[in-house]
Design a protein around this motif. Structure first.
Motif, PDB file in Angstrom:
ATOM      1  N   ASP A  74     -10.338  12.319  -5.453  1.00  0.00           N
ATOM      2  CA  ASP A  74     -10.711  12.441  -6.857  1.00  0.00           C
ATOM      3  C   ASP A  74      -9.556  12.042  -7.770  1.00  0.00           C
ATOM      4  O   ASP A  74      -9.743  11.358  -8.789  1.00  0.00           O
ATOM      5  N   GLY A  75      -8.348  12.482  -7.439  1.00  0.00           N
ATOM      6  CA  GLY A  75      -7.187  12.124  -8.246  1.00  0.00           C
ATOM      7  C   GLY A  75      -6.936  10.620  -8.230  1.00  0.00           C
ATOM      8  O   GLY A  75      -6.526  10.023  -9.237  1.00  0.00           O
ATOM      9  N   LEU A  76      -7.177  10.013  -7.053  1.00  0.00           N
ATOM     10  CA  LEU A  76      -6.973   8.569  -6.959  1.00  0.00           C
ATOM     11  C   LEU A  76      -8.004   7.822  -7.804  1.00  0.00           C
ATOM     12  O   LEU A  76      -7.688   6.801  -8.422  1.00  0.00           O
ATOM     13  N   VAL A  77      -9.239   8.317  -7.864  1.00  0.00           N
ATOM     14  CA  VAL A  77     -10.244   7.704  -8.719  1.00  0.00           C
ATOM     15  C   VAL A  77      -9.815   7.793 -10.184  1.00  0.00           C
ATOM     16  O   VAL A  77      -9.924   6.820 -10.952  1.00  0.00           O
ATOM     17  N   ARG A  78      -9.321   8.958 -10.578  1.00  0.00           N
ATOM     18  CA  ARG A  78      -8.860   9.101 -11.961  1.00  0.00           C
ATOM     19  C   ARG A  78      -7.718   8.132 -12.259  1.00  0.00           C
ATOM     20  O   ARG A  78      -7.663   7.510 -13.327  1.00  0.00           O
ATOM     21  N   LEU A 134      -3.512  -1.463  -8.693  1.00  0.00           N
ATOM     22  CA  LEU A 134      -4.907  -1.019  -8.695  1.00  0.00           C
ATOM     23  C   LEU A 134      -5.609  -1.422  -7.405  1.00  0.00           C
ATOM     24  O   LEU A 134      -6.358  -0.618  -6.806  1.00  0.00           O
ATOM     25  N   TRP A 135      -5.390  -2.633  -6.943  1.00  0.00           N
ATOM     26  CA  TRP A 135      -5.995  -3.051  -5.681  1.00  0.00           C
ATOM     27  C   TRP A 135      -5.419  -2.279  -4.503  1.00  0.00           C
ATOM     28  O   TRP A 135      -6.140  -1.950  -3.543  1.00  0.00           O
ATOM     29  N   ASN A 136      -4.130  -1.985  -4.559  1.00  0.00           N
ATOM     30  CA  ASN A 136      -3.540  -1.157  -3.493  1.00  0.00           C
ATOM     31  C   ASN A 136      -4.188   0.216  -3.465  1.00  0.00           C
ATOM     32  O   ASN A 136      -4.482   0.766  -2.385  1.00  0.00           O
ATOM     33  N   CYS A 137      -4.410   0.775  -4.651  1.00  0.00           N
ATOM     34  CA  CYS A 137      -5.077   2.078  -4.725  1.00  0.00           C
ATOM     35  C   CYS A 137      -6.489   1.990  -4.135  1.00  0.00           C
ATOM     36  O   CYS A 137      -6.933   2.883  -3.393  1.00  0.00           O
ATOM     37  N   MET A 145     -16.462   3.337 -14.126  1.00  0.00           N
ATOM     38  CA  MET A 145     -15.729   4.050 -13.094  1.00  0.00           C
ATOM     39  C   MET A 145     -15.734   5.526 -13.437  1.00  0.00           C
ATOM     40  O   MET A 145     -15.324   5.937 -14.513  1.00  0.00           O
ATOM     41  N   GLY A 146     -16.226   6.392 -12.480  1.00  0.00           N
ATOM     42  CA  GLY A 146     -16.380   7.815 -12.746  1.00  0.00           C
ATOM     43  C   GLY A 146     -15.207   8.627 -12.269  1.00  0.00           C
ATOM     44  O   GLY A 146     -14.238   8.149 -11.719  1.00  0.00           O
ATOM     45  N   LYS A 189     -18.309   2.212  -4.833  1.00  0.00           N
ATOM     46  CA  LYS A 189     -19.092   1.048  -5.246  1.00  0.00           C
ATOM     47  C   LYS A 189     -18.835   0.708  -6.712  1.00  0.00           C
ATOM     48  O   LYS A 189     -18.679  -0.470  -7.088  1.00  0.00           O
ATOM     49  N   ALA A 190     -18.756   1.731  -7.559  1.00  0.00           N
ATOM     50  CA  ALA A 190     -18.512   1.494  -8.974  1.00  0.00           C
ATOM     51  C   ALA A 190     -17.132   0.884  -9.203  1.00  0.00           C
ATOM     52  O   ALA A 190     -16.965  -0.049  -9.997  1.00  0.00           O
ATOM     53  N   VAL A 191     -16.132   1.430  -8.460  1.00  0.00           N
ATOM     54  CA  VAL A 191     -14.770   0.892  -8.601  1.00  0.00           C
ATOM     55  C   VAL A 191     -14.723  -0.547  -8.114  1.00  0.00           C
ATOM     56  O   VAL A 191     -14.131  -1.428  -8.747  1.00  0.00           O
ATOM     57  N   GLU A 192     -15.368  -0.828  -6.999  1.00  0.00           N
ATOM     58  CA  GLU A 192     -15.359  -2.176  -6.453  1.00  0.00           C
ATOM     59  C   GLU A 192     -16.010  -3.160  -7.428  1.00  0.00           C
ATOM     60  O   GLU A 192     -15.487  -4.260  -7.675  1.00  0.00           O
ATOM     61  N   ASP A 193     -17.145  -2.774  -7.972  1.00  0.00           N
ATOM     62  CA  ASP A 193     -17.823  -3.651  -8.925  1.00  0.00           C
ATOM     63  C   ASP A 193     -16.950  -3.916 -10.148  1.00  0.00           C
ATOM     64  O   ASP A 193     -16.881  -5.049 -10.661  1.00  0.00           O
TER      65      ASP A 193
END
Length: 429
Positions: free
Chosen positions: A129-133, A69-72, A1-2, A28-32
């Motif tokens: 971006d913040g949500l990915v972090r 995490l799933w909600n995010c 996850m980037g 895609k990376a987060v989903e995987d």
């Protein structure tokens, strides 16, 4: 996850397209990663196990974290989909659309709904971006618990089961040689190891995180190793017991030969003492004015213990036979040495008489060679000494003096007559 780049000013079309492509790859990376976490064997085990202690507490918290995490991820998916819808309206976005896309892609435009227990995990609104972090952080924390539990479950229960199987074999061997609880320390130790392994396995299965040793300075999920301290101590204890039982087993295998050797040694000691008693009677009858030491009785105490050893062997009490044989072997050898010493002490006067007889015969042969065979003086002294040595009881002190007088007379025969009286009785040569 980037992790995506920081927000910037109003974006142009190329910047929007690049951001959407990058965020799509992030999605895609987060989903995987989430799907892999969902299917992880450690997670399935955690969900189905009856957990206790530290693991129960941390897994309960982790389950809430995974829900957040799933909600995010759902919020991230919806925000990305809406941004793509805005971009799809025109090939060349209008300034208003570019401003909206900039806000959606770089602004704090994503709202993640949370329950009562989730406020500590989430802010009200996030940039993409913040949500990915934030998802990266939640994912790492969740994965750490799952990977750690799985690592402990993969390592310890199988090793405990193998050790338990070895323990079972050792218990069977111990039982065959009479090593049982309450009768031998090794039997008690086996019971203790059995209880320890049963408790250890139960704890490992229900509270695996209690058996994890994090790596110092490591922030990666699952950084560390299983804590095998209790297992290692049980394995070492079992190895010690196994060596002791093997020693007892060795006693079983060679006990008959050792018992035969012991009987032989004690029999020789008994025969030697009997010989010493007979010799003592002979010395008292044949030697006068001699102190002859008393001879001890047969080693009855050792014979009784040897009989006890035979009983232990007959009833397969190998753990009792082993130390008894060790002690008897040393004591039997000492008893044989004492018997030999007594025989030597008792027969010492006879040895002295035999030595004097030998000396007398040697000087007689010398006198014959020197031509003194018919000398009456030498013959008289020889006969006197011989009569003393071959009569009973023999006075060894007087006989020794007689031999010395004959020795001097033979010496005088060699050196010739002297002018004065000699110690041979005043004879002149």
């Amino acid at each position: 996850m980037g992790v995506t780049g920081p927000p910037g000013p109003v974006m142009d079309r190329d910047e929007v397209d690049r951001a959407l492509a990058r965020l799509g790859a992030e999605h895609k990376a987060v989903e995987d990663s989430l799907l892999a976490l969902q299917d992880h064997a450690g997670r399935r085990l955690l969900e189905g196990a009856g957990l206790t202690g530290t693991t129960r507490e941390r897994w309960a918290s982790t389950e809430r974290t995974i829900t957040v995490l799933w909600n995010c991820f759902d919020a991230y998916t919806a925000a990305l989909r809406e941004a793509r819808e805005v971009r799809s309206r025109h090939t060349w976005p209008t300034p208003e659309e570019l401003a909206e896309l900039t806000e959606r892609l770089r602004g704090a435009s994503v709202h993640v709904p949370g329950g009562a227990g989730e406020e500590a995990l989430l802010a009200d609104r996030f940039t993409l971006d913040g949500l990915v972090r934030r998802m990266n952080e939640l994912y790492a924390a969740s994965l750490d618990v799952v990977v750690t539990a799985d690592a402990v479950w993969s390592a310890l229960p199988a090793r405990i089961d193998l050790l338990a199987a070895e323990l079972g074999r050792t218990r069977s061997l111990a039982h065959s040689v009479g090593v049982r609880p309450g009768e031998h320390p090794a039997g008690d130790e086996l019971e203790s190891i059995t209880a320890e392994l049963a408790e250890l396995r139960s704890l490992v299965v229900t509270d695996p995180l209690a058996f994890w040793r994090p790596a110092a300075g490591s922030s990666a999920p699952g950084g560390g190793r299983p804590d095998t301290g209790r297992y290692d101590r049980a394995a070492l204890a079992l190895e010690d017991v196994r060596r002791e039982i093997e020693a007892v087993l060795a006693v079983r295998q060679d006990s008959e030969e050792r018992l035969l050797r012991l009987r032989d040694v004690l029999s020789r000691a008994d025969r030697t003492l009997a010989e010493a008693r007979v010799a003592r009677g002979e010395v008292l009858a044949k030697i006068a004015a001699s102190e002859v030491p008393a001879v001890s009785g047969p080693p009855t105490a050792l014979q009784e213990r040897l009989q006890a050893a035979a009983e232990y062997r007959r009833h397969a009490l190998w753990h009792r036979l082993s130390p008894l044989l060790d002690a008897l072997e040393g004591e039997a050898e000492e008893e044989l040495l004492r018997a030999r010493d007594q025989l030597t002490a008792v027969t010492a006067p006879l040895a002295v008489r035999a030595e004097l007889r030998g000396r007398l015969d040697a000087y007689r042969a010398r006198a014959v060679r020197l031509g003194g065979a018919d000398d009456p003086f030498l013959t008289e002294r020889y006969d006197t000494a011989r009569r003393m040595l071959w009569s009973a009881p023999c006075d060894l002190r007087a006989a020794e003096q007689a031999v010395l007088r004959y020795q001097r007379a033979v010496a005088d025969l060699v050196s010739g007559p002297s002018d004065g009286p000699s110690d041979t009785g005043g004879r002149q040569w």
